[in-house]
Write a protein that holds these residues in place. Structure first.
Motif, short mmCIF file in Angstrom:
data_model
loop_
_atom_site.label_atom_id
_atom_site.label_comp_id
_atom_site.label_asym_id
_atom_site.label_seq_id
_atom_site.Cartn_x
_atom_site.Cartn_y
_atom_site.Cartn_z
N ILE A 322 0.83 -1.22 0.00
CA ILE A 322 0.00 0.00 0.00
C ILE A 322 0.86 1.26 0.00
O ILE A 322 0.47 2.28 -0.57
N LEU A 323 2.04 1.21 0.62
CA LEU A 323 2.97 2.34 0.54
C LEU A 323 3.41 2.57 -0.89
O LEU A 323 3.44 3.71 -1.38
N VAL A 324 3.73 1.49 -1.58
CA VAL A 324 4.16 1.58 -2.97
C VAL A 324 3.04 2.11 -3.84
O VAL A 324 3.25 2.99 -4.69
N SER A 325 1.84 1.60 -3.64
CA SER A 325 0.69 2.03 -4.45
C SER A 325 0.44 3.53 -4.27
O SER A 325 0.21 4.25 -5.26
N ARG A 326 0.50 4.00 -3.03
CA ARG A 326 0.27 5.42 -2.77
C ARG A 326 1.35 6.27 -3.43
O ARG A 326 1.06 7.32 -4.03
N TYR A 327 2.60 5.83 -3.36
CA TYR A 327 3.68 6.63 -3.92
C TYR A 327 3.66 6.61 -5.44
O TYR A 327 3.96 7.63 -6.08
N LEU A 328 3.29 5.49 -6.04
CA LEU A 328 3.15 5.43 -7.50
C LEU A 328 2.10 6.43 -7.98
O LEU A 328 2.29 7.13 -8.98
N ALA A 329 0.98 6.51 -7.25
CA ALA A 329 -0.07 7.47 -7.61
C ALA A 329 0.42 8.91 -7.47
O ALA A 329 0.12 9.77 -8.30
N ALA A 330 1.21 9.18 -6.41
CA ALA A 330 1.73 10.52 -6.19
C ALA A 330 2.71 10.91 -7.29
O ALA A 330 2.69 12.05 -7.78
N LEU A 331 3.55 9.97 -7.71
CA LEU A 331 4.51 10.25 -8.78
C LEU A 331 3.79 10.52 -10.10
O LEU A 331 4.18 11.41 -10.87
N LYS A 340 2.04 3.96 -13.13
CA LYS A 340 2.63 2.65 -13.39
C LYS A 340 2.31 1.68 -12.26
O LYS A 340 1.96 2.09 -11.14
N VAL A 341 2.47 0.39 -12.54
CA VAL A 341 2.22 -0.65 -11.54
C VAL A 341 3.38 -1.64 -11.57
O VAL A 341 4.13 -1.72 -12.55
#
Length: 452
Positions: A322-331, A340-341
């Motif tokens: 979930i940390l990765v998902s949130r940061y991907l959305a922010a980027l 990206k995923v």
């Protein structure tokens, strides 16, 4: 507007009983989830956030009575119904005297179940808030679903409304400043300034001026008056980050400011009153620093009225996706490009990595992966290359020693069910020394009692 379903957590070691109860309750518009034992139930309270718990009285390892005690300790006001066989009705009656909402006998009658559940919901309001942060913007920057972090946020939210000094401890990169900002946002001072200063990043000869201000001409280069961060944060919150790096002479002056609630700028004969809430943060073990006379004990106890410990990323591995998902959305939002995923095998590599630099290092790797990936899906090869030697690098001697000690203490507490006397005897250490070790490594023996 549709009313949110009320939530019920079912606890039983019998999967058939869980299935039957779940079907009956869902048919009447209740949202249910299931736990196979008391330990799993305690963890699920944080993520599922039930309005009611229904638990079997007799379960292996930890029974319903012990679960009731733990729920009352951790979440006062969360109602609990116990299920019991006819032979254990006296125990169930005793449980109601100890705070259980009610009990039902097996086999459970459908109408009796629905009646007692509805009654419990009416009295509780169906709105037990076990995570005060569930709705709140105060901690929106902190992404987590891990039980340890959710408990930390509860403690932070509770202390935010007071004027108590808080010391946030944890490894570098865990997000100590984020927690400090969240405490400020949840406090009565939220409308005022939040100012953070890194005490280890400013040279000693400038730090005093930065904190307390200076008069024009007070020293070479002081071409104008400077009010200092204490006065700039007046009415708000000041975070003294990496307080363990503050030089001893300045520690004396800081203690005086905290005691007198006024600052005297460098080169001035006049003092100014300040109204500031002090938060501090450190990655150092300040108790050891005090023993080595590198940190003042009186300042430590002034700052550490309430201590909060940020867990390392390796202690909350389940939060990585979930940390990765949130940061991907922010980027993606920052760049205006498509989000990206990660491919499943690439995400597995992220979850398995060591992360000595914690969340800060994770975000650095994610940003690097996004920049280098030419496709919308980030593959395992890019992640492996970015991680480099993370999988094979040997830890330092100090890290290896601490990791072994933490694992050893955890195993002792698991074996003894959190019994300090027994654990300290097995370790051949006295109770005082054993408690110090537990404190140093952030281990709470109470969290192991449900497993006994």
């Amino acid at each position: 507007m549709e009313t949110a379903k009320r939530r019920i957590l079912l606890v039983d070691d019998d999967p058939d009983m869980l299935r039957l109860l779940s079907i009956r309750l869902r048919a009447h518009n209740y949202d249910t989830d299931c736990a196979k034992d008391a330990a799993e139930a305690i963890n699920m309270i944080y993520s599922f956030r039930p309005d009611l718990i229904i638990s079997d009285l007799r379960m292996p390892v930890t029974d319903g009575m012990e679960l009731l005690t733990e729920v009352q300790r951790l979440h006062p006001g969360l109602p609990m119904i116990l299920l019991t066989a006819h032979g254990t009705i006296p125990d169930a009656v005793a449980a109601t005297h100890r705070g259980a909402f009610d009990f039902l006998t097996k086999p459970v009658d459908k109408e009796a179940l629905l009646a007692v559940v509805e009654k419990a919901m009416q009295l509780s309001g169906g709105s037990i808030a076990v995570d005060p942060s569930r709705s709140k913007k105060w901690r929106e920057e902190i992404v987590t679903m891990h039980p340890v972090m959710l408990q930390l946020l509860e403690d932070a939210h509770r202390v935010a409304s007071s004027e108590t000094s808080v010391m946030i401890m944890g490894e570098s990169g865990t997000g100590k400043e984020l927690l400090a900002r969240a405490i400020h946002k949840a406090s009565p001072r939220a409308s005022k300034e939040f100012i953070a200063v890194n005490c280890g990043a400013i040279p000693e000869n400038l730090l005093e001026s930065e904190l307390f201000g200076h008069e024009k001409g007070a020293f070479t280069g002081a071409i104008r008056e400077h009010e200092g961060l204490f006065r700039a944060a007046d009415g708000g919150t000041l975070l003294l980050d990496e307080i363990g790096d503050m030089p001893l002479p300045l520690q004396v002056k800081l203690l005086r400011v905290l005691q007198e609630r006024q600052v005297r700028p460098v080169g001035s004969v006049k003092s100014f009153p300040v109204n500031v809430r002090i938060l501090s943060a450190t990655h150092r073990d300040l108790k050891y620093a005090m023993e080595e006379e590198k940190f003042r004990a009186d300042l430590y106890y002034r700052l550490n009225v309430v201590g909060l410990r940020m867990p390392s990323l390796s202690e909350r591995v389940s939060d990585i996706p979930i940390l990765v998902s949130r940061y991907l959305a922010a980027l993606a939002e920052r760049s205006g490009e498509r989000c990206k995923v990660y491919a499943p095998e690439a995400m597995e590599l992220l979850v398995a990595a060591a992360w000595p630099g914690n969340v800060r290092q994770l975000f650095n790797i994610v940003e690097q992966n996004v920049a280098l990936s030419v496709t919308p899906v980030i593959g395992a090869r890019i992640v492996q290359k970015a991680l480099g030697s993370e999988f094979s690098a040997l830890p330092t001697f100090a890290q290896a020693r601490d990791d072994f000690t933490r694992a050893y203490l955890t195993q002792l507490l698991q074996i003894t069910g959190g019994n300090i006397s027994q654990a300290s005897r097995m370790a051949e250490r006295n109770r005082t020394e054993f408690y110090k070790l537990l404190s140093r490594f952030g281990l709470n023996p109470a969290l192991f009692k449900s497993e006994s």
